[in-house]
Each structure stands twice: as structure tokens, then as C-alpha cells.
Design a protein around this motif. Structure first.
Motif, PDB file in Angstrom:
ATOM      1  N   ARG A 309      19.412 -20.343 -37.259  1.00  0.00           N
ATOM      2  CA  ARG A 309      21.239 -19.957 -37.010  1.00  0.00           C
ATOM      3  C   ARG A 309      20.516 -20.337 -35.121  1.00  0.00           C
ATOM      4  NH1 ARG A 309      23.149 -14.142 -38.718  1.00  0.00           N
ATOM      5  NH2 ARG A 309      23.352 -14.582 -40.557  1.00  0.00           N
ATOM      6  N   SER A 310      19.723 -20.697 -34.504  1.00  0.00           N
ATOM      7  CA  SER A 310      19.426 -21.019 -33.175  1.00  0.00           C
ATOM      8  C   SER A 310      18.582 -22.167 -33.387  1.00  0.00           C
ATOM      9  CB  SER A 310      18.754 -19.331 -32.418  1.00  0.00           C
ATOM     10  OG  SER A 310      17.598 -19.391 -33.234  1.00  0.00           O
ATOM     11  N   GLY A 311      18.275 -23.069 -33.885  1.00  0.00           N
ATOM     12  CA  GLY A 311      17.912 -24.161 -33.824  1.00  0.00           C
ATOM     13  C   GLY A 311      16.726 -24.516 -35.074  1.00  0.00           C
ATOM     14  N   VAL A 312      15.827 -24.935 -35.064  1.00  0.00           N
ATOM     15  CA  VAL A 312      15.566 -25.801 -36.374  1.00  0.00           C
ATOM     16  C   VAL A 312      13.468 -25.688 -36.226  1.00  0.00           C
ATOM     17  CG1 VAL A 312      14.924 -27.831 -37.684  1.00  0.00           C
ATOM     18  CG2 VAL A 312      17.018 -27.689 -36.615  1.00  0.00           C
ATOM     19  N   GLU A 313      12.914 -25.174 -37.070  1.00  0.00           N
ATOM     20  CA  GLU A 313      11.269 -25.372 -37.376  1.00  0.00           C
ATOM     21  C   GLU A 313      11.410 -26.203 -38.628  1.00  0.00           C
ATOM     22  OE1 GLU A 313      10.379 -20.676 -36.510  1.00  0.00           O
ATOM     23  OE2 GLU A 313      10.413 -21.877 -38.467  1.00  0.00           O
ATOM     24  N   VAL A 314      10.712 -27.153 -37.639  1.00  0.00           N
ATOM     25  CA  VAL A 314       9.341 -28.584 -37.884  1.00  0.00           C
ATOM     26  C   VAL A 314       8.037 -27.539 -38.168  1.00  0.00           C
ATOM     27  CG1 VAL A 314       8.925 -30.333 -38.389  1.00  0.00           C
ATOM     28  CG2 VAL A 314      11.193 -29.222 -36.828  1.00  0.00           C
ATOM     29  N   ASP A 315       7.893 -27.559 -39.356  1.00  0.00           N
ATOM     30  CA  ASP A 315       5.891 -27.488 -39.577  1.00  0.00           C
ATOM     31  C   ASP A 315       5.710 -28.972 -39.571  1.00  0.00           C
ATOM     32  OD1 ASP A 315       6.152 -25.834 -39.145  1.00  0.00           O
ATOM     33  OD2 ASP A 315       6.068 -24.817 -40.889  1.00  0.00           O
ATOM     34  N   LEU A 320      -5.565 -34.923 -37.827  1.00  0.00           N
ATOM     35  CA  LEU A 320      -6.675 -35.265 -37.482  1.00  0.00           C
ATOM     36  C   LEU A 320      -7.605 -34.032 -37.320  1.00  0.00           C
ATOM     37  CD1 LEU A 320      -4.996 -38.033 -34.592  1.00  0.00           C
ATOM     38  CD2 LEU A 320      -6.414 -38.253 -36.592  1.00  0.00           C
ATOM     39  N   THR A 321      -6.764 -32.832 -36.636  1.00  0.00           N
ATOM     40  CA  THR A 321      -7.342 -31.693 -36.748  1.00  0.00           C
ATOM     41  C   THR A 321      -7.511 -30.851 -37.273  1.00  0.00           C
ATOM     42  OG1 THR A 321      -5.083 -30.555 -35.910  1.00  0.00           O
ATOM     43  CG2 THR A 321      -6.250 -31.772 -34.207  1.00  0.00           C
ATOM     44  N   GLN A 322      -6.534 -31.203 -38.452  1.00  0.00           N
ATOM     45  CA  GLN A 322      -6.659 -30.242 -40.394  1.00  0.00           C
ATOM     46  C   GLN A 322      -5.770 -28.887 -39.902  1.00  0.00           C
ATOM     47  OE1 GLN A 322      -8.180 -32.167 -43.081  1.00  0.00           O
ATOM     48  NE2 GLN A 322      -7.274 -33.244 -41.859  1.00  0.00           N
ATOM     49  N   GLN A 323      -5.165 -29.190 -39.191  1.00  0.00           N
ATOM     50  CA  GLN A 323      -4.196 -27.404 -38.763  1.00  0.00           C
ATOM     51  C   GLN A 323      -2.853 -27.735 -39.325  1.00  0.00           C
ATOM     52  OE1 GLN A 323      -6.128 -27.211 -35.274  1.00  0.00           O
ATOM     53  NE2 GLN A 323      -6.802 -24.666 -36.241  1.00  0.00           N
ATOM     54  N   THR A 324      -2.023 -26.891 -39.415  1.00  0.00           N
ATOM     55  CA  THR A 324      -1.142 -27.586 -39.535  1.00  0.00           C
ATOM     56  C   THR A 324      -0.213 -27.101 -37.311  1.00  0.00           C
ATOM     57  OG1 THR A 324      -0.112 -26.306 -41.408  1.00  0.00           O
ATOM     58  CG2 THR A 324       1.016 -26.426 -40.130  1.00  0.00           C
ATOM     59  N   GLU A 325       1.001 -27.519 -37.649  1.00  0.00           N
ATOM     60  CA  GLU A 325       1.264 -27.737 -36.534  1.00  0.00           C
ATOM     61  C   GLU A 325       2.885 -27.200 -36.591  1.00  0.00           C
ATOM     62  OE1 GLU A 325      -1.162 -30.420 -33.685  1.00  0.00           O
ATOM     63  OE2 GLU A 325       0.661 -31.367 -34.525  1.00  0.00           O
ATOM     64  N   ARG A 326       3.237 -26.027 -36.044  1.00  0.00           N
ATOM     65  CA  ARG A 326       5.200 -25.757 -35.792  1.00  0.00           C
ATOM     66  C   ARG A 326       6.067 -26.050 -34.639  1.00  0.00           C
ATOM     67  NH1 ARG A 326       6.272 -19.885 -38.364  1.00  0.00           N
ATOM     68  NH2 ARG A 326       5.591 -21.575 -40.313  1.00  0.00           N
ATOM     69  N   TRP A 327       6.973 -26.466 -34.562  1.00  0.00           N
ATOM     70  CA  TRP A 327       7.610 -27.692 -33.538  1.00  0.00           C
ATOM     71  C   TRP A 327       9.561 -26.441 -33.329  1.00  0.00           C
ATOM     72  CZ3 TRP A 327       5.947 -30.736 -29.860  1.00  0.00           C
ATOM     73  CH2 TRP A 327       4.713 -31.468 -30.900  1.00  0.00           C
ATOM     74  N   GLN A 328       9.507 -25.905 -32.373  1.00  0.00           N
ATOM     75  CA  GLN A 328      11.329 -25.545 -32.584  1.00  0.00           C
ATOM     76  C   GLN A 328      12.224 -26.277 -31.882  1.00  0.00           C
ATOM     77  OE1 GLN A 328       9.946 -21.580 -31.759  1.00  0.00           O
ATOM     78  NE2 GLN A 328       9.511 -20.303 -33.556  1.00  0.00           N
ATOM     79  N   ALA A 329      13.000 -26.376 -32.411  1.00  0.00           N
ATOM     80  CA  ALA A 329      13.816 -27.810 -31.288  1.00  0.00           C
ATOM     81  C   ALA A 329      15.263 -26.943 -31.467  1.00  0.00           C
ATOM     82  CB  ALA A 329      13.384 -29.076 -32.115  1.00  0.00           C
ATOM     83  N   GLU A 330      16.097 -27.531 -30.986  1.00  0.00           N
ATOM     84  CA  GLU A 330      17.746 -27.227 -31.548  1.00  0.00           C
ATOM     85  C   GLU A 330      18.187 -28.120 -31.977  1.00  0.00           C
ATOM     86  OE1 GLU A 330      19.390 -27.714 -27.501  1.00  0.00           O
ATOM     87  OE2 GLU A 330      17.863 -26.339 -25.791  1.00  0.00           O
TER      88      GLU A 330
END
Length: 519
Positions: A309-315, A320-330
Motif C-alpha cells: 500500500r505504501s511502497g515496493v519491497e525488492v529483495d 559477492l557477500t552471499q547475503q540477501t539485501e532488501r530495498w524499500q522504495a516508492e
């Protein structure tokens, strides 16, 4: 589309059978990272994020469309964005390599001078200095236009100028060339063809979209083997599939959207001009990426895009680091191939899933071959930028030094192209660089028997899903799932797949428009 460490594994191959040669050639495999792409099936890509970051816009995919979207955002004064790119560098199918200090293309290697319908592309070329206003008219910098001679065909033991077979052909062949030229002119007058193609296709285009190019030619009584070979080559060159697979609309669009089809002896003042560089279209992508700096996040495998409702989440899985990152955006611009977007976008619009189910993709091979000195030549037309062997499986080679202003003989890189067909995808990923070198050698040996004795290194770029194939029904399906219908409040989709065929102008325009759409 360049080098992946996971594919690097250079090995040496003695040049057995090369008369008097005691040298050896080394080689490696490059191209699109199938291993990273397949991480979408790996449980690691779905693990909880190690960090969460906020940004105004996420661009998922750093190919032509993603880079064009970033440029459009910057032109609007929007700098708070990131590009999440699967590979180590941005550029998609327009990245570059280098062998022995010689730049060479890993994929797309030219851009036809764009027409007026591609205004966004023209503006970008103006920005780079390739296109300039001189004495009241637009001109293109000659350093970037393909130098003469542009192309030649090895046909009947000789090199002839141009790629349409003309040397020693009969009157019936020449007559069919003229008939096809008139047919192309006729369809151009019936319904205008343009690049980018209009989002709403005219009825005449939809009729041509309903049958294959081969069926259309048979219906028109065009059965000359030389004409049919040339048209099949043209379709394989532009779409990665021949006349038996692509639609008649696509086969005619190849000619009708630009300067038509010129039969031998025709002199109407029209000749298609081509922009090219030693590194191919990477010259363009490098200039799109240069201002972005740290906003390009390479080696990220986007595993989830979800609109709330308020944005988009992108995983994204950081390889390189072998980890998941999460980005929260409009907002998120999904600049990925449609078949991938359909896997990662949660609760996706129906148009996305429908489009993904209808697409076919062509695999590609680009073998860059470094030769220590010029090859001996057969009689006929002189060495050109594009060099094709008649009736060959591959698509010939381009010379990376053709644009050089230094006339002295020197080492160069020959970029051999092959579109082996959709059914060959598994083979593309399983064969080694020696196998592809063998195919290139077999194709070029009649024209260049000394190739292997002068070869020093081979770098083979492989692409399992290089481009969408415009099969019959492509325009009709796009009509049913209009590009605008796929977008939502916070998601925009930008990729050449939404045009049904893969060329620079379509991808760039889609990305530019997506960048303008961000609120």
C-alpha cells in the motif's frame, strides 16, 4: 555481457594440424551468468535480509532499458535511485570485452541511424556528440559511422560486395529480387512501419503477424533459393530465428521500417547508415552507466518484487557477500526479461504472466577470436566490417579494428556470431569453447584457411535467452496485453520483450518512458 569468473577457466589447445605452427590458442567461456540466474531456484535467495535500505526508485535490471530509465530519472532531477544488476557490469546484451588490448563486442555490435520515430534515442545520441546540428541540418559524426567497405559475402569461391547474392546469378533470381523490393514498398505504403513500433498495430500488420515469413514468401511465389537464403539470414541476424519461425510482419519490418529492400542496380539515394564501434554497442551503454557511479549495484540477483500500500519491497541476493539485501522504495521499474519478471514479481498483473507464457527466446553465441596478423584473403571484395559466408550456419564475423584510422596491418579480433536456434539452448550451455571454435573454423575455412595458424585466443560469450523471437501472433498478443495495462501504481515494466523483438531503440524507448512515469 561480459566476463564471469565462474565461467573463466582458461585452457590451452595445441593447434594440431596447422601446417608449420607450434603456437597454441587459449580460450574461455563468458556471457550471461546462467549460474547466477539459476539462483532464483536456490533457497539461499529467499533467506531473510541482512540489511534493509530505503531509496525513492529501484530499477531492477541494468540492460539498455534500465540504463535508459536511469537517464530519464536524472534528466528529471531524480537522483535517489539504484540499479540492481545481475552481472558484474551493466549493459545487458551490449557489453564489451577486450583481448590483447583490442576492444570487442560481447553482443550487439551496431545501431542503425535512428529514424524520427526514435526521438528519445536521437536525443541521447545528441547528448553524446554522435549527432550534431551543422548548418541547419542534423549530421552524424563520421568517426562513429561504419567505415567503408561495410559488408561482403563469400559466394562461389569469391568475395562480393554486399550480402545479397549477385555474382553469377540468373535472370530469374534478379527478377525475384525486384519483385520482393516492390512488395516491401507496397506494404510500407499500405501501413507505415516504424521503430519503435506503434503500441496499437494497424490491421495490415496484424494480418502479416498471423503467418510465418516463409509461408508469406511461398504465398507470394517467391521461391528463389538465393533470395530465400538472404531473407533467412536477415531474420536470424535481427531476431535469432529464421523465416520459418518469425512472423511475416517481423520479416518485412526488418526492411520496411528503415530503407526498404534494394535490388541490384537500384539507385534511389537511400542507403542505411550504421553506427558502430570496436566494442560494439557497449560504447553506448558505457556512456549511459558512467554518470551513475555507485547507484549501479552489480552482482545482485533480484528474487522478489512486491508492491504494498505504501511502497515496493525488492529483495536481491548479493553474489559477492552471499547475503540477501532488501530495498524499500516508492516505485520500482522492472527492467528485466519478462520471463524473469514473471517469476519474481509477487501478485503480478495478469498481463505480465500472459506475456511471459507467450514469449519464445533465441540463444546466441559470440566467439571473439584474436588473430596475431591479418588473414590471407580470397579474390574479390576487400576485407569489410561485416563478413558473411553464404549458406553457413553462423552469421559471419565483424572486425574489431575496422573503425581504426591506422592503415597498417596489425593484430585484430574477429567477432563470430551464431544464432543456433531455440531448440539448442541446452547445447549452448553445455558445449565448451573448443566446440564453438570448431564451428567457427568450419564455417570460415573456405574463405580463411589460415585462421587456425594465426589464432592466439578465443573468448566465447553464451546467452541462453538472448532475445525475444517475434513468432506469429506476437503483435496480436501485445494488442491483448497492451504495454500500459501491465503497469500498476508503483510498478512500471520496461524491456524490449514488451515490443516482441529485441533492438536497442525499443529497449531504450521503453526505459525512457518508464523513467518519465515515476511520480
Amino acid at each position: 555481457m561480459r566476463r564471469r569468473e565462474w565461467l573463466a577457466g582458461a585452457c590451452a589447445l595445441p593447434l594440431a594440424g596447422c601446417a608449420g605452427s607450434d603456437s597454441e590458442v587459449t580460450g574461455t567461456l563468458l556471457g550471461a551468468s546462467a549460474e547466477r540466474g539459476h539462483l532464483l531456484r536456490d533457497p539461499r535467495a529467499a533467506q531473510a535480509p541482512s540489511a534493509t535500505r530505503r531509496v525513492r526508485v529501484v530499477i531492477a535490471g541494468g540492460g539498455i532499458a534500465g540504463l535508459a530509465a536511469a537517464r530519464a530519472l536524472r534528466l528529471r532531477g531524480i537522483d535517489d535511485f539504484v540499479i540492481l544488476e545481475l552481472e558484474d557490469t551493466a549493459g545487458g546484451n551490449s557489453r564489451a570485452g577486450s583481448i590483447g588490448g583490442i576492444a570487442c563486442p560481447l553482443g550487439a555490435h551496431y545501431l542503425p541511424v535512428p529514424g524520427d520515430a526514435a526521438r528519445d534515442v536521437q536525443d541521447f545520441l545528441e547528448e553524446t556528440g554522435v549527432r550534431q546540428r551543422v548548418a541547419g541540418r542534423w549530421v552524424y559524426d563520421e568517426r562513429h559511422l561504419c567505415h567503408s567497405p561495410q559488408e561482403r559475402l563469400f559466394f562461389r569461391g569469391h568475395w562480393q560486395e554486399g550480402l545479397l547474392p549477385v555474382q553469377g546469378v540468373g535472370a530469374s533470381t534478379l527478377a525475384q529480387y525486384v519483385r520482393f523490393a516492390r512488395l516491401v514498398d507496397g506494404v510500407r505504403k499500405q501501413a507505415a512501419f516504424s521503430i519503435p513500433a506503434p503500441s496499437v498495430a494497424p490491421a495490415a500488420h496484424l494480418a502479416l503477424d498471423s503467418i510465418t515469413m516463409a509461408a508469406f514468401l511461398s504465398r507470394e511465389g517467391l521461391d528463389d533459393p538465393h533470395l530465400r537464403w538472404y531473407l533467412d539470414y536477415s531474420c536470424r541476424d535481427d531476431y535469432g530465428a529464421g523465416t520459418g519461425a518469425v512472423s511475416a510482419w517481423a520479416g518485412l519490418h526488418y526492411f520496411a521500417s528503415r530503407h526498404g529492400f534494394q535490388p541490384p542496380g537500384a539507385d534511389n539515394g537511400e542507403r542505411e547508415s550504421v553506427l558502430t564501434w570496436p566494442q560494439g554497442n557497449a560504447w553506448l551503454t558505457q556512456r549511459l552507466a558512467a554518470p551513475l557511479g555507485e547507484r549501479v549495484k552489480a552482482a545482485r540477483v533480484v528474487s522478489r518484487i512486491e508492491e504494498g500500500r505504501s511502497g515496493v519491497e525488492v529483495d536481491g541476493w548479493n553474489a559477492l557477500t552471499q547475503q540477501t539485501e532488501r530495498w524499500q522504495a516508492e516505485h520500482c521499474i522492472v527492467a528485466m526479461p519478462v520471463f524473469i519478471a514473471a517469476r519474481v514479481v509477487r501478485n503480478a498483473p495478469a498481463a505480465l504472466a500472459q506475456r511471459a507464457s507467450q514469449l519464445h527466446y533465441a540463444p546466441w553465441i559470440v566467439a571473439n577470436m584474436h588473430v596475431r596478423e591479418p588473414l590471407r584473403d580470397r579474390p574479390g571484395a576487400p576485407p569489410s566490417w561485416d563478413n558473411v559466408v553464404y549458406a553457413a550456419k553462423g552469421l559471419g564475423y565483424v572486425d574489431a579494428r575496422h573503425q581504426s584510422l591506422d592503415p597498417r596491418p596489425a593484430a585484430t579480433v574477429l567477432s563470430w556470431y551464431c544464432a543456433p536456434g531455440e531448440a539448442s539452448r541446452a547445447q549452448v550451455l553445455s558445449r565448451g569453447w573448443r566446440d564453438w571454435l570448431g564451428d567457427a573454423q568450419a564455417e570460415l575455412a573456405p574463405a580463411h584457411p589460415d585462421l587456425m595458424s594465426k589464432l592466439t585466443r578465443v573468448e566465447v560469450a553464451r546467452y541462453g535467452h538472448a532475445m525475444a523471437i517475434p513468432v506469429p501472433g506476437t503483435l496480436a498478443s501485445l494488442q491483448a496485453t497492451a504495454r500500459g495495462q501491465s503497469a500498476t501504481k508503483r510498478l512500471s515494466f520496461a524491456h524490449a520483450d514488451w515490443a516482441g523483438y529485441s533492438i536497442f531503440e525499443e529497449a531504450f524507448t521503453a526505459g525512457h518512458r518508464a523513467g518519465l512515469r515515476v511520480a
